[in-house]
Design a protein around this motif. Structure first.
Motif, mmCIF file in Angstrom:
data_model
loop_
_atom_site.group_PDB
_atom_site.id
_atom_site.type_symbol
_atom_site.label_atom_id
_atom_site.label_comp_id
_atom_site.label_asym_id
_atom_site.label_seq_id
_atom_site.Cartn_x
_atom_site.Cartn_y
_atom_site.Cartn_z
ATOM 1 N N UNK A 93 8.864 20.177 8.068
ATOM 2 C CA UNK A 93 9.189 18.757 8.252
ATOM 3 C C UNK A 93 8.996 18.309 9.702
ATOM 4 N N UNK A 96 5.513 17.429 9.829
ATOM 5 C CA UNK A 96 5.196 16.291 8.961
ATOM 6 C C UNK A 96 5.665 14.962 9.530
ATOM 7 N N UNK A 97 6.719 15.016 10.329
ATOM 8 C CA UNK A 97 7.217 13.772 10.925
ATOM 9 C C UNK A 97 6.347 13.297 12.077
ATOM 10 N N UNK A 117 8.884 -2.713 0.352
ATOM 11 C CA UNK A 117 9.747 -1.728 -0.309
ATOM 12 C C UNK A 117 9.293 -0.301 -0.004
ATOM 13 N N UNK A 120 10.421 0.628 3.390
ATOM 14 C CA UNK A 120 11.844 1.004 3.451
ATOM 15 C C UNK A 120 12.047 2.428 2.923
ATOM 16 N N UNK A 121 11.322 2.746 1.857
ATOM 17 C CA UNK A 121 11.407 4.122 1.334
ATOM 18 C C UNK A 121 10.931 5.111 2.400
ATOM 19 N N UNK A 123 10.910 4.737 5.564
ATOM 20 C CA UNK A 123 11.895 4.786 6.656
ATOM 21 C C UNK A 123 12.915 5.880 6.379
ATOM 22 N N UNK A 124 13.380 5.936 5.140
ATOM 23 C CA UNK A 124 14.376 6.949 4.799
ATOM 24 C C UNK A 124 13.758 8.345 4.757
ATOM 25 N N UNK A 125 12.587 8.440 4.131
ATOM 26 C CA UNK A 125 11.968 9.759 4.008
ATOM 27 C C UNK A 125 11.689 10.360 5.385
ATOM 28 N N UNK A 126 11.233 9.527 6.300
ATOM 29 C CA UNK A 126 10.914 10.026 7.636
ATOM 30 C C UNK A 126 12.107 9.945 8.580
ATOM 31 N N UNK A 127 13.227 9.499 8.059
ATOM 32 C CA UNK A 127 14.467 9.404 8.829
ATOM 33 C C UNK A 127 14.260 8.654 10.145
ATOM 34 N N UNK A 130 17.117 2.819 12.526
ATOM 35 C CA UNK A 130 16.978 1.381 12.242
ATOM 36 C C UNK A 130 16.228 0.635 13.331
ATOM 37 N N UNK B 3 18.284 8.843 1.524
ATOM 38 C CA UNK B 3 16.901 8.892 1.052
ATOM 39 C C UNK B 3 16.869 8.671 -0.449
ATOM 40 N N UNK B 6 17.822 5.209 -1.644
ATOM 41 C CA UNK B 6 16.789 4.211 -1.358
ATOM 42 C C UNK B 6 15.654 4.310 -2.370
ATOM 43 N N UNK B 7 15.275 5.552 -2.680
ATOM 44 C CA UNK B 7 14.191 5.722 -3.649
ATOM 45 C C UNK B 7 14.624 5.242 -5.024
ATOM 46 N N UNK B 10 14.447 1.500 -5.046
ATOM 47 C CA UNK B 10 13.087 0.954 -5.079
ATOM 48 C C UNK B 10 12.512 1.033 -6.488
ATOM 49 N N UNK B 13 14.042 -1.361 -8.922
ATOM 50 C CA UNK B 13 13.444 -2.698 -8.771
ATOM 51 C C UNK B 13 12.099 -2.769 -9.460
ATOM 52 N N UNK B 94 2.546 15.902 2.047
ATOM 53 C CA UNK B 94 2.499 15.707 3.503
ATOM 54 C C UNK B 94 3.754 15.017 4.027
ATOM 55 N N UNK B 95 4.637 14.640 3.136
ATOM 56 C CA UNK B 95 5.837 13.938 3.593
ATOM 57 C C UNK B 95 7.012 14.896 3.782
ATOM 58 N N UNK B 96 7.889 14.579 4.729
ATOM 59 C CA UNK B 96 9.006 15.484 4.991
ATOM 60 C C UNK B 96 10.133 15.329 3.977
ATOM 61 N N UNK B 97 9.799 15.411 2.699
ATOM 62 C CA UNK B 97 10.834 15.404 1.663
ATOM 63 C C UNK B 97 10.258 16.200 0.516
#
Ligand SMILES: Nc1ncnc2c1ncn2[C@@H]1O[C@H](COP(=O)(O)OP(=O)(O)OP(=O)(O)O)[C@@H](O)[C@H]1O
Ligand SMILES: [Mg+2]
Lengths: 325, 264
Positions: A93, A96-97, A117, A120-121, A123-127, A130, B3, B6-7, B10, B13, B94-97
């Motif tokens: 990670x 990846x960040x 949207x 925003x997703x 934003x959370x995944x990459x922490x 704000x 996280x 939020x997902x 989304x 919605x 590739x994402x950190x999750x």
């Protein structure tokens, strides 16, 4: 210290040939011959921080495969890569960040929702904190001029608008390294130029290291000081774009226009190889050294020369020449 | 945690933008359950009980069981398979999750709209057949059922995810998934109470996870099963969840090796 380093990177894909028809499928349940395709063979290169490097090569050359290995999607079958001090294949990670991969073919945005949207997703995944998120987003929105389309469902956007949003969503975490795989594919010239200008500006402002692949020469010409040309999985050229032209295009082009009644083709052919002939203009190919001489000879001849421009060979031509099988 | 929320939000919605399609499916669902009720009424004819259930109990079994069913089910398998086959998995890698957390949150968000609509529409069906429905407000039983349904929901998510991973090895998965769904529904007692089948079969079913998403909670609701037996069921579920989680880890790692090698 290079920020990206590939050492003898190789990738062999395993695959099976599908047999035709039902009987063939049945047979393949019990017996399948394993085949290999060597997509990338022993590629080595280094990229310094802040560089903008263009990957060039015909379809199937191995560009995407290389980027996938650098992003940690694919495991190399030989050699190794290092990006920002990480081994991409470990998918840490922390790595990846710090990088982003954008491809013109695969979308990240949630199609049925407005782009905001997805932002925003991400934003959370990459922490992303704000404050940083808001600042970055506002800036990107302004540069790309996408304020008005943020609230529209992504699937209702044009390809160009969508690509802008794709880029924004990939840049929110301020990556230090950016892999762009054909970001301008399918866009019209205006949209292409928009994206191009943005990449250029972004690279200059944030000193982000960028590797870009594209089939559009304009992208490469305008953006990349350095090109890496890949063919059949191997690097066949790595250096400046101008040097490429000098190396592979030993000739120059004299673009001549004629006045009065024009000329006959044979008259022009006395001076060299003629292209694009009309009675009022033509292009004459000459060797690099002789270009001046020929121009002088043309001017002192009895042909009604109106104007002569001495030009480098077109990059497209050079590339085409290199890729010719 | 944020996280995940939020997902979920989304994709909740996103699902809302398809509310009419989702609603249309619910109409079909309601019709299906109504047909089942009418069918059982016809089968009973003059008979008083079938395998220890009166007609009223059988109708209650169908109605309450389907409420559990819609609470528990998901459509994760084809979602995962699609991501693997279309290469969307690459972008997730590739994402950190982790893909697992991402796709599970996504699915929970996605199905929540359908689930709520389904529960409401099934409640409407129950009201429609209220005369034949047995009410049971025993608080202990309701708590037990709630726990069982939650565990069954988790089991079902893991199971679907696992089934979805088959796409690493098999290109055409749709038919396979449809078949697996049917088998699962059969073992769960969704077509008819498994108590109609030989005892050995029923015993085996109690060791499998499927019965806990329909048959067992419905039997508990009908007071046909003791609380103790229900608690034992919870243990079986917990063991399954742990086992599935372990299996998923192994299968995922092997599948990913293949994905990296073959590129799929
Ligand atoms: N999943 C796969 N299985 C087997 N072979 C593959 C796979 N993916 C790519 N290849 C092969 O690897 C080679 C390189 O493919 P790659 O996608 O890297 O090329 P590229 O340079 O990105 O081409 P393009 O310009 O068309 O995007 C090609 O010969 C291709 O057929
Ligand atoms: Mg490619």
């Amino acid at each position: 210290m290079p920020i990206i380093e590939a050492k003898s990177l190789s990738k062999k894909y395993e695959f099976y040939r599908k047999q035709r028809g039902f009987a063939g499928s049945l047979k393949s349940l019990f017996y399948r011959k394993k085949l290999y395709s060597e997509a990338v063979k022993d590629i080595s290169f280094k990229v310094e921080p802040g560089e903008l490097v263009g990957f060039l090569g015909p379809n199937g050359a191995g560009k995407t495969t290389t980027l996938k290995m650098l992003s940690g999607i694919l495991q190399p079958s030989g050699g190794s890569a290092q990006v920002l001090g990480f081994d991409p294949s470990k998918r840490e990670p922390a790595y990846q960040k710090q990088f982003a991969l954008v491809t013109g073919q695969k979308n990240q945005l949630i199609k049925d929702l407005p782009a905001i949207e997805t932002f925003i997703v991400n934003k959370e995944i990459y922490e992303i904190p704000d404050k940083e998120f808001n600042e970055t987003l506002e800036e990107l929105i302004n540069v790309f001029d996408i304020k008005d389309i943020l609230d529209i469902q992504v699937r209702k956007l044009s390809l160009g608008q969508r690509m802008k949003c794709e880029l924004v969503s990939a840049l929110l975490h301020r990556p230090k390294v950016l892999f762009l795989d054909e970001p301008t594919i399918g866009l019209d010239v205006v949209a292409q130029k928009n994206i191009r200008d943005f990449i250029k500006k972004y690279n200059q402002k944030y000193k982000t290291t960028v590797i870009l692949t594209s089939h559009y020469m304009e992208d490469i010409k305008e953006l990349c000081q350095r090109v890496v040309i890949v063919n059949l999985g191997k690097i066949i050229y790595d250096g400046k774009l101008e040097d490429l032209i000098k190396k592979y295009a030993p000739h120059k082009l004299l673009k001549i226009t004629f006045s009065e009644n024009g000329i006959k083709k044979e008259e022009a052919q006395r001076f060299g190889e003629v292209d694009d002939f009309t009675p009022y203009s033509c292009t004459i190919k000459t060797s690099r050294e002789k270009a001046k001489e020929v121009a002088v000879a043309l001017l002192s001849s009895n042909l009604p020369v109106d104007d002569i421009v001495i030009d480098e060979a077109d990059v497209d031509d050079v590339i085409r020449h290199i890729f010719k099988p | 945690m944020k996280k995940i929320l939020t997902i979920i939000k989304a994709f909740w919605q996103r699902a809302l933008t398809y509310r009419f399609t989702i609603f249309a499916y619910r109409v079909g669902e309601m019709g299906e359950v109504a047909v089942l009720v009418l069918m059982w009424s016809a089968i009973y004819g003059g008979q008083h009980t079938i395998s220890g259930l009166t007609l009223k109990e059988m109708i209650t079994y169908v109605l309450i069981g389907n409420i559990f069913y819609v609470m528990i089910r998901n459509f994760l398998a084809s979602l995962v398979a699609g991501d693997i086959k279309d290469g969307n998995l690459s972008m997730a890698l590739v994402r950190p999750m982790s893909y697992f957390s991402f796709i599970i949150s996504r699915e929970i968000g996605r199905i929540s709209v359908a689930t709520i609509m389904s529960i409401l529409s099934q409640a409407v069906v129950i009201l429609f057949f209220a005369g034949s429905f047995i009410w049971n407000f025993n608080i202990l039983r309701i708590l037990l059922i709630a726990a069982m349904v939650i565990l069954a929901f988790i089991t079902e998510l893991l199971l679907s995810y696992l089934v979805g991973l088959i796409a690493f090895w098999v290109d055409e998965t749709d038919g396979l998934y449809a078949t697996i769904e049917r088998v699962k529904k059969f073992f769960s007692g969704g077509y008819f109470p498994i108590s109609l089948l030989p005892l050995a079969f029923v015993k085996v079913s109690f060791l499998l996870p499927f019965a806990y998403s329909f048959f067992v909670p419905a039997q508990i609701y009908l007071n046909k099963m003791s609380l103790m037996a229900g608690v034992k069921g919870l243990l079986v579920q917990i063991v399954w969840i742990a086992a599935l989680y372990g299996i998923i880890k192994i299968v995922w790692n092997r599948g990913l090796k293949r994905y990296e090698g073959v590129g799929i």
